[in-house]
Design an enzyme around this catalytic site. Structure first.
Site, PDB file in Angstrom:
ATOM      1  N   ILE A   1       0.849  -1.207   0.000  1.00 29.37           N
ATOM      2  CA  ILE A   1       0.000   0.000   0.000  1.00 29.37           C
ATOM      3  C   ILE A   1       0.885   1.257   0.000  1.00 29.37           C
ATOM      4  CG2 ILE A   1      -1.905   1.200   1.171  1.00 29.37           C
ATOM      5  CD1 ILE A   1      -2.680  -1.570   2.341  1.00 29.37           C
TER       6      ILE A   1
ATOM      7  N   ASP B   1      12.436   2.643   5.101  1.00 32.10           N
ATOM      8  CA  ASP B   1      11.985   1.254   4.982  1.00 32.10           C
ATOM      9  C   ASP B   1      13.123   0.362   5.455  1.00 32.10           C
ATOM     10  OD1 ASP B   1      11.037  -1.306   3.866  1.00 32.10           O
ATOM     11  OD2 ASP B   1       9.600  -0.038   2.826  1.00 32.10           O
ATOM     12  N   ASN B   2      12.805  -0.728   6.137  1.00 32.76           N
ATOM     13  CA  ASN B   2      13.889  -1.654   6.509  1.00 32.76           C
ATOM     14  C   ASN B   2      13.887  -2.918   5.645  1.00 32.76           C
ATOM     15  OD1 ASN B   2      11.898  -3.270   7.537  1.00 32.76           O
ATOM     16  ND2 ASN B   2      12.523  -3.136   9.673  1.00 32.76           N
TER      17      ASN B   2
ATOM     18  N   TYR C   1      -2.530  -9.658  15.611  1.00 34.82           N
ATOM     19  CA  TYR C   1      -2.332  -8.622  14.589  1.00 34.82           C
ATOM     20  C   TYR C   1      -3.264  -7.445  14.840  1.00 34.82           C
ATOM     21  CZ  TYR C   1      -2.829  -6.200  10.138  1.00 34.82           C
ATOM     22  OH  TYR C   1      -2.932  -5.226   9.184  1.00 34.82           O
TER      23      TYR C   1
ATOM     24  N   PHE D   1      -9.927  -2.515   4.995  1.00 36.88           N
ATOM     25  CA  PHE D   1     -10.470  -3.848   4.834  1.00 36.88           C
ATOM     26  C   PHE D   1      -9.476  -4.586   3.921  1.00 36.88           C
ATOM     27  CE2 PHE D   1     -14.352  -3.965   7.381  1.00 36.88           C
ATOM     28  CZ  PHE D   1     -14.168  -2.750   8.000  1.00 36.88           C
ATOM     29  N   ASN D   2      -9.878  -5.395   2.955  1.00 34.96           N
ATOM     30  CA  ASN D   2      -8.851  -6.188   2.265  1.00 34.96           C
ATOM     31  C   ASN D   2      -8.316  -5.474   1.026  1.00 34.96           C
ATOM     32  OD1 ASN D   2     -10.256  -8.069   4.091  1.00 34.96           O
ATOM     33  ND2 ASN D   2      -8.831  -9.527   3.189  1.00 34.96           N
TER      34      ASN D   2
ATOM     35  N   LEU E   1      -5.110 -14.054  -0.078  1.00 34.92           N
ATOM     36  CA  LEU E   1      -5.904 -14.936  -0.933  1.00 34.92           C
ATOM     37  C   LEU E   1      -5.763 -14.629  -2.428  1.00 34.92           C
ATOM     38  CD1 LEU E   1      -8.050 -17.149  -1.213  1.00 34.92           C
ATOM     39  CD2 LEU E   1      -9.791 -15.381  -0.899  1.00 34.92           C
TER      40      LEU E   1
ATOM     41  N   ASP F   1      -9.264 -16.024  12.276  1.00 36.05           N
ATOM     42  CA  ASP F   1     -10.070 -15.432  11.194  1.00 36.05           C
ATOM     43  C   ASP F   1     -11.519 -15.195  11.601  1.00 36.05           C
ATOM     44  OD1 ASP F   1      -8.352 -15.019   9.078  1.00 36.05           O
ATOM     45  OD2 ASP F   1      -8.634 -17.021   8.230  1.00 36.05           O
TER      46      ASP F   1
HETATM   47  N1  UDP Z   1      -7.599 -17.494   2.758  1.00 39.06           N
HETATM   48  C1  UDP Z   1      -7.746 -18.779   2.258  1.00 39.06           C
HETATM   49  N2  UDP Z   1      -6.680 -19.350   1.642  1.00 39.06           N
HETATM   50  C2  UDP Z   1      -5.465 -18.707   1.521  1.00 39.06           C
HETATM   51  C3  UDP Z   1      -5.343 -17.403   2.028  1.00 39.06           C
HETATM   52  C4  UDP Z   1      -6.434 -16.824   2.648  1.00 39.06           C
HETATM   53  O1  UDP Z   1      -8.805 -19.384   2.364  1.00 39.06           O
HETATM   54  O2  UDP Z   1      -4.542 -19.317   0.963  1.00 39.06           O
HETATM   55  C5  UDP Z   1      -8.761 -16.861   3.399  1.00 39.06           C
HETATM   56  C6  UDP Z   1      -8.504 -16.381   4.825  1.00 39.06           C
HETATM   57  O3  UDP Z   1      -8.700 -17.422   5.749  1.00 39.06           O
HETATM   58  C7  UDP Z   1      -9.506 -15.241   4.940  1.00 39.06           C
HETATM   59  C8  UDP Z   1      -9.609 -14.695   3.507  1.00 39.06           C
HETATM   60  O4  UDP Z   1      -9.089 -15.719   2.660  1.00 39.06           O
HETATM   61  O5  UDP Z   1     -10.748 -15.737   5.302  1.00 39.06           O
HETATM   62  C9  UDP Z   1      -8.777 -13.440   3.313  1.00 39.06           C
HETATM   63  O6  UDP Z   1      -7.485 -13.700   3.837  1.00 39.06           O
HETATM   64  P1  UDP Z   1      -6.244 -12.777   3.541  1.00 39.06           P
HETATM   65  O7  UDP Z   1      -5.054 -13.419   4.208  1.00 39.06           O
HETATM   66  O8  UDP Z   1      -6.146 -12.510   2.069  1.00 39.06           O
HETATM   67  O9  UDP Z   1      -6.601 -11.397   4.234  1.00 39.06           O
HETATM   68  P2  UDP Z   1      -7.055 -11.063   5.758  1.00 39.06           P
HETATM   69  O10 UDP Z   1      -8.557 -11.035   5.729  1.00 39.06           O
HETATM   70  O11 UDP Z   1      -6.488 -12.101   6.656  1.00 39.06           O
HETATM   71  O12 UDP Z   1      -6.487  -9.711   5.986  1.00 39.06           O
END
Ligand code: UDP
Length: 324
Positions: free
Chosen positions: A12, A31-32, A142, A170-171, A191, A286
């Site tokens: 980002i 940045d490290n 986290y 969010f994502n 993901l 999660d």
């Molecule tokens: N997820 C998954 N398989 C993967 C990576 C992530 O099913 O190989 C799922 C994860 O459990 C979550 C969603 O995808 O429900 C989004 O995960 P991501 O790590 O991308 O982002 P987060 O929501 O953790 O910030």
């Protein structure tokens, strides 16, 4: 404006650096390189230093020399799963080091501090879409590592002249294909890039972490927001803080949720390839559903996300990865 970005080599951070440059701002980075890839940084025409944000002497010297209008603090570890395995790594890197940076910024009288927080601070929210007033109750280290920094920042802004803008992402997903930037973590845990790496033939399969969640198809629902829309919000947030002399917290999301299965299906559609999907156990930490209400950012910052379609988001990351 003259802006210091921590973690500008990261996902980002690098996209925001480019948007700041495109809008005529001056950008400097620290940045490290602990988790980011120099490839994104090499595409940006910015100068900076490779150092830690808690190298107090160097950071203070930098802040006093440059007199920045704002610090945008992106540098952090971001993996929920890893944070459950090794919480102290997150409390030290994300929390303790950030507090050191905040202290340096307050001491140097930086007028604006923009912080990358996360939807993970909400844990398992009662209300969907989640408003900013929802209870902060992280369910993994986290999220906790970030929520502690939020509290320090809000207090710091009460007792100093520094305004704070906290963005709960969010994502973040997608890529800036015009400038050859994209999502490039090492190791990758997210993901969309993992699914696309598999569809590119770089992984044997893609795992779904949990198929027994209380959601329509049993997999987790997330709100995917284009990284360039996030980047634009940072510029609006900085301008708002400096203009209104106000601190504030904003969610940044699309307002639409997609399940893990829907993301994989969309990736298959965009790429024209079939995924080998493995149904794996849940990943610890999660929450089942995270979808934002971003009405406040729209209303107060005039933020209008431009790139809402999941297909468009995935396609941009696919184009970036094919060119790598
Ligand atoms: N997820 C998954 N398989 C993967 C990576 C992530 O099913 O190989 C799922 C994860 O459990 C979550 C969603 O995808 O429900 C989004 O995960 P991501 O790590 O991308 O982002 P987060 O929501 O953790 O910030």
């Amino acid at each position: 404006m003259k802006v210091l970005l921590t973690g500008a080599a990261g996902y980002i951070g690098s996209h925001t650096a480019q948007r700041l440059l495109d809008s005529g701002h001056e950008v400097y980075f620290i940045d490290n390189l602990s988790t980011s890839d120099k490839r994104n940084l090499s595409k940006l025409n910015i100068s900076g230093d490779f150092m830690d944000i808690n190298d107090v002497e160097k950071v203070q010297e930098l802040l006093h020399t440059h007199r920045f209008d704002a610090v945008m603090h992106f540098a952090a570890f971001i993996s929920v799963g890893e944070s459950v395995q090794n919480p102290m790594k997150y409390f030290y890197n994300n929390t303790a080091k950030s507090i050191s940076l905040i202290q340096s910024a307050v001491e140097a009288k930086v007028p604006c501090f923009v912080f990358s927080s996360t939807a993970a601070v909400y844990g398992m929210p009662k209300e969907i879409p989640i408003p900013e007033e929802a209870k902060v109750q992280p369910m993994n280290p986290y999220g906790l590592s970030k929520s502690m920094v939020e509290q320090v920042l809000l207090e710091a802004s009460k007792y100093s002249d520094m305004e704070t803008i906290i963005f709960r992402y969010f994502n973040a997903a997608g890529a800036d294909t015009t400038h050859g930037l994209g999502e490039l973590h090492d190791p990758e845990t997210h993901l969309i890039p993992l699914t696309l790496q598999h569809l590119l033939g770089k992984r044997d399969s893609i795992s779904i972490f949990g198929t027994d969640y209380p959601t329509p198809d049993g997999t987790c629902i997330r709100d995917y927001i284009h990284v360039l829309d996030l980047a634009d919000a940072h510029i609006l947030g900085m301008e708002y803080a400096l203009r209104e002399k106000k601190s504030n917290i904003f969610n940044l999301g699309n307002g639409q949720g997609f399940s893990v299965r829907e993301v994989i299906q969309t990736a298959e559609k965009v790429t024209g390839k079939k995924a080998n999907v493995i149904e794996a156990p849940r990943r610890e930490g999660d929450p089942p559903i995270l979808v934002a209400s971003s009405e406040k950012a729209k209303r107060e910052l005039g933020w209008v996300p431009q790139r809402n379609s999941l297909e468009h988001i995935i396609k941009s990351q696919w184009d970036f990865m094919q060119k790598l």
